[in-house]
Design a protein around this motif. Structure first.
Motif, mmCIF file in Angstrom:
data_model
loop_
_atom_site.group_PDB
_atom_site.id
_atom_site.type_symbol
_atom_site.label_atom_id
_atom_site.label_comp_id
_atom_site.label_asym_id
_atom_site.label_seq_id
_atom_site.Cartn_x
_atom_site.Cartn_y
_atom_site.Cartn_z
ATOM 1 N N ALA A 52 0.818 -1.218 0.000
ATOM 2 C CA ALA A 52 0.000 0.000 0.000
ATOM 3 C C ALA A 52 0.849 1.265 0.000
ATOM 4 N N SER A 53 2.056 1.169 0.529
ATOM 5 C CA SER A 53 2.931 2.339 0.618
ATOM 6 C C SER A 53 3.672 2.638 -0.687
ATOM 7 N N ALA A 54 3.567 1.756 -1.684
ATOM 8 C CA ALA A 54 4.360 1.918 -2.901
ATOM 9 C C ALA A 54 4.043 3.199 -3.670
ATOM 10 N N PRO A 55 2.776 3.553 -3.915
ATOM 11 C CA PRO A 55 2.523 4.770 -4.705
ATOM 12 C C PRO A 55 3.131 6.029 -4.095
ATOM 13 N N ALA A 56 3.030 6.183 -2.780
ATOM 14 C CA ALA A 56 3.597 7.367 -2.137
ATOM 15 C C ALA A 56 5.123 7.362 -2.232
ATOM 16 N N ALA A 73 12.757 -17.234 -3.923
ATOM 17 C CA ALA A 73 12.674 -18.222 -2.857
ATOM 18 C C ALA A 73 12.652 -17.575 -1.474
ATOM 19 N N SER A 74 12.719 -16.253 -1.409
ATOM 20 C CA SER A 74 12.644 -15.531 -0.148
ATOM 21 C C SER A 74 11.289 -14.837 -0.065
ATOM 22 N N PHE A 75 11.179 -13.866 0.854
ATOM 23 C CA PHE A 75 9.959 -13.081 0.961
ATOM 24 C C PHE A 75 10.002 -11.819 0.097
ATOM 25 N N ARG A 76 11.101 -11.625 -0.633
ATOM 26 C CA ARG A 76 11.188 -10.455 -1.512
ATOM 27 C C ARG A 76 10.260 -10.614 -2.714
ATOM 28 N N THR A 84 11.237 2.972 -17.167
ATOM 29 C CA THR A 84 10.910 1.860 -16.278
ATOM 30 C C THR A 84 11.974 1.723 -15.202
ATOM 31 N N ALA A 85 11.559 1.107 -14.103
ATOM 32 C CA ALA A 85 12.469 0.751 -13.023
ATOM 33 C C ALA A 85 11.881 -0.478 -12.349
ATOM 34 N N VAL A 86 12.629 -1.045 -11.425
ATOM 35 C CA VAL A 86 12.169 -2.225 -10.696
ATOM 36 C C VAL A 86 11.994 -1.854 -9.230
ATOM 37 N N LEU A 87 10.842 -2.183 -8.685
ATOM 38 C CA LEU A 87 10.548 -1.951 -7.276
ATOM 39 C C LEU A 87 10.739 -3.254 -6.514
ATOM 40 N N MET A 88 11.639 -3.258 -5.547
ATOM 41 C CA MET A 88 11.793 -4.391 -4.646
ATOM 42 C C MET A 88 10.988 -4.125 -3.389
ATOM 43 N N ASP A 89 10.157 -5.085 -3.021
ATOM 44 C CA ASP A 89 9.404 -5.035 -1.768
ATOM 45 C C ASP A 89 9.983 -6.115 -0.855
ATOM 46 N N ALA A 90 10.674 -5.678 0.186
ATOM 47 C CA ALA A 90 11.303 -6.605 1.133
ATOM 48 C C ALA A 90 10.750 -6.298 2.518
ATOM 49 N N PRO A 91 9.684 -6.969 2.948
ATOM 50 C CA PRO A 91 9.055 -6.637 4.231
ATOM 51 C C PRO A 91 10.087 -6.589 5.354
ATOM 52 N N PRO A 92 10.190 -5.461 6.065
ATOM 53 C CA PRO A 92 11.271 -5.303 7.041
ATOM 54 C C PRO A 92 11.268 -6.334 8.161
ATOM 55 N N ASP A 93 10.095 -6.904 8.466
ATOM 56 C CA ASP A 93 10.066 -7.917 9.522
ATOM 57 C C ASP A 93 10.574 -9.268 9.035
ATOM 58 N N GLY A 114 11.071 -1.103 3.716
ATOM 59 C CA GLY A 114 11.627 -2.196 2.929
ATOM 60 C C GLY A 114 11.406 -2.033 1.444
ATOM 61 N N LEU A 115 11.419 -0.793 0.969
ATOM 62 C CA LEU A 115 11.197 -0.511 -0.452
ATOM 63 C C LEU A 115 12.484 -0.003 -1.081
ATOM 64 N N LEU A 116 12.746 -0.507 -2.266
ATOM 65 C CA LEU A 116 13.965 -0.142 -2.982
ATOM 66 C C LEU A 116 13.635 -0.046 -4.465
ATOM 67 N N LEU A 117 13.922 1.099 -5.064
ATOM 68 C CA LEU A 117 13.718 1.284 -6.501
ATOM 69 C C LEU A 117 15.059 1.095 -7.189
ATOM 70 N N LEU A 118 15.065 0.243 -8.198
ATOM 71 C CA LEU A 118 16.306 -0.172 -8.835
ATOM 72 C C LEU A 118 16.285 0.068 -10.337
ATOM 73 N N GLU A 119 17.465 0.202 -10.886
ATOM 74 C CA GLU A 119 17.654 0.206 -12.339
ATOM 75 C C GLU A 119 17.024 -1.051 -12.940
ATOM 76 N N ASP A 120 16.379 -0.886 -14.074
ATOM 77 C CA ASP A 120 15.700 -2.000 -14.749
ATOM 78 C C ASP A 120 16.613 -2.563 -15.841
ATOM 79 N N PHE A 121 16.993 -3.828 -15.690
ATOM 80 C CA PHE A 121 17.844 -4.485 -16.679
ATOM 81 C C PHE A 121 17.040 -5.131 -17.803
ATOM 82 N N GLY A 122 15.719 -5.053 -17.763
ATOM 83 C CA GLY A 122 14.917 -5.708 -18.782
ATOM 84 C C GLY A 122 14.526 -7.111 -18.374
ATOM 85 N N ASP A 123 14.206 -7.938 -19.343
ATOM 86 C CA ASP A 123 13.660 -9.275 -19.073
ATOM 87 C C ASP A 123 14.577 -10.418 -19.481
#
Length: 335
Positions: free
Chosen positions: A9-13, A32-35, A47-56, A88-97
């Protein structure tokens, strides 16, 4: 069960605060993790890549630290564009697919050149000492990992064994590996294989993914991770050619000793993977990893044939019968 691919829910802000207001957020992948990963796309097409890594459950600190080490040394991890550690949010360079695995499935003629590039990266990493602050990939770490086999794999097969004798066999085999890793540690990315390497549009170098668990250890570990890939078959002739390429590129002083260490670390890694894939099935409901077990067993059987692994091979022969090895997975998950 695997987390659902719904953006936090926090991603748009978070995105709006860093110049990506109104960007479309599309599911990209989980692992294989919670990411979880999402591709974000602005109206201008960026474009960019959003990593969601729940801090808990996940800490993005190690990812950022290792990415920094790699960038400082001239390698190509995705560059961080924006960070919110608390969420636990990280915006990253997008390497494509274009992960290497799917690229090679489409274009098998590129296999040798891509593997040569991947091996050369490892030789370049090994040319420099491990960065300060990386935890050691020592005997204690290796022991914790091989215990995944006795803690998860064998109970799933209905077998019980003596952990002490098991660890004694490993210690007898990997002592020289541990001594060399302690004396001359290099950065070990630990999950260096085709699906964690990217062919980046418009760039020659391979992109690096999934390196946040890096440790300071033995140079042969990432090489065996690449060449004994749980997710794709690597022809033994290509494996041999790439080992030879690495030995030359890294100026390995004692190729026979290095090869023994390669097989020992291969056995350690493949044993660990058998336990991890079983845990992902039993604990996390990720049964699709089970289809990879026969390939991992095939690698492990080859590793165990090396004379340096005599004690470990003896333990397996005494405690893990043929019916509990690759044969157990021939028709899917054991009941």
């Amino acid at each position: 069960m695997a987390p659902k691919m719904i953006p936090p829910a926090s991603a748009p802000a978070f995105l709006a605060a860093h110049g990506w207001e109104g960007a479309e957020i599309l599911p990209l992948a989980g692992d294989a993790s919670f990411r979880r990963y999402f591709r974000v796309r602005r109206a201008d097409g960026a474009t960019a890549v959003l990593m969601d890594a729940p801090p808990d459950k996940e800490d993005i600190g190690p990812f950022l630290a290792v990415a920094g080490h790699l960038l400082d040394r001239g390698f190509a991890p995705p560059r961080p564009l924006a960070i919110d550690r608390a969420q636990g949010l990280l915006l990253l360079e997008d390497f494509g697919d274009d992960r290497v695995g799917p690229v090679l499935a489409r274009e098998p003629h590129r296999e040798r050149a891509i593997y040569e590039a991947a091996v050369d990266i490892l030789a370049q990493i090994a040319a420099q000492p491990a960065p300060e602050g990386l935890p050691p990939y020592d005997e204690a770490a290796m022991a914790r990992e091989v215990l995944l086999f006795t803690d998860w794999y064998l109970p799933a097969m209905g077998a019980e064994v003596d952990d002490a004798a098991y660890l004694d066999a490993w210690a007898e085999s990997w002592g020289d590996v541990a001594r060399l890793a302690e004396a001359n540690p290099v950065m070990v990315l630990r999950d260096y294989h085709a699906d964690n390497l990217m062919v980046i549009p418009g760039r020659e170098e391979l992109g690096l993914l999934d390196f946040q668990d890096a440790l300071a250890g033995h140079a042969a570990y990432d090489l065996v991770s690449l060449l004994q890939d749980a997710r794709r078959d690597v022809d033994p002739a290509l494996e041999e050619a790439m080992i030879a390429r690495y030995v030359e590129a890294a100026n390995v002083a004692d190729p026979l000793r290095f090869r023994a260490h390669y097989e020992i670390l291969g056995a350690q890694r493949n044993t660990k993977i058998l336990g991890i894939f079983t845990r992902l099935w039993k604990r996390d409901g990720k049964a699709h990893y089970l289809a990879l077990q026969p390939r991992v067993w095939a690698y492990l059987e080859r590793n165990l044939a090396h004379p340096a692994l005599g004690p470990v091979r003896g333990w397996f022969d005494s405690n893990v019968p043929h019916k509990l090895r690759a044969a157990a997975w021939a028709e899917g998950a054991p009941q």
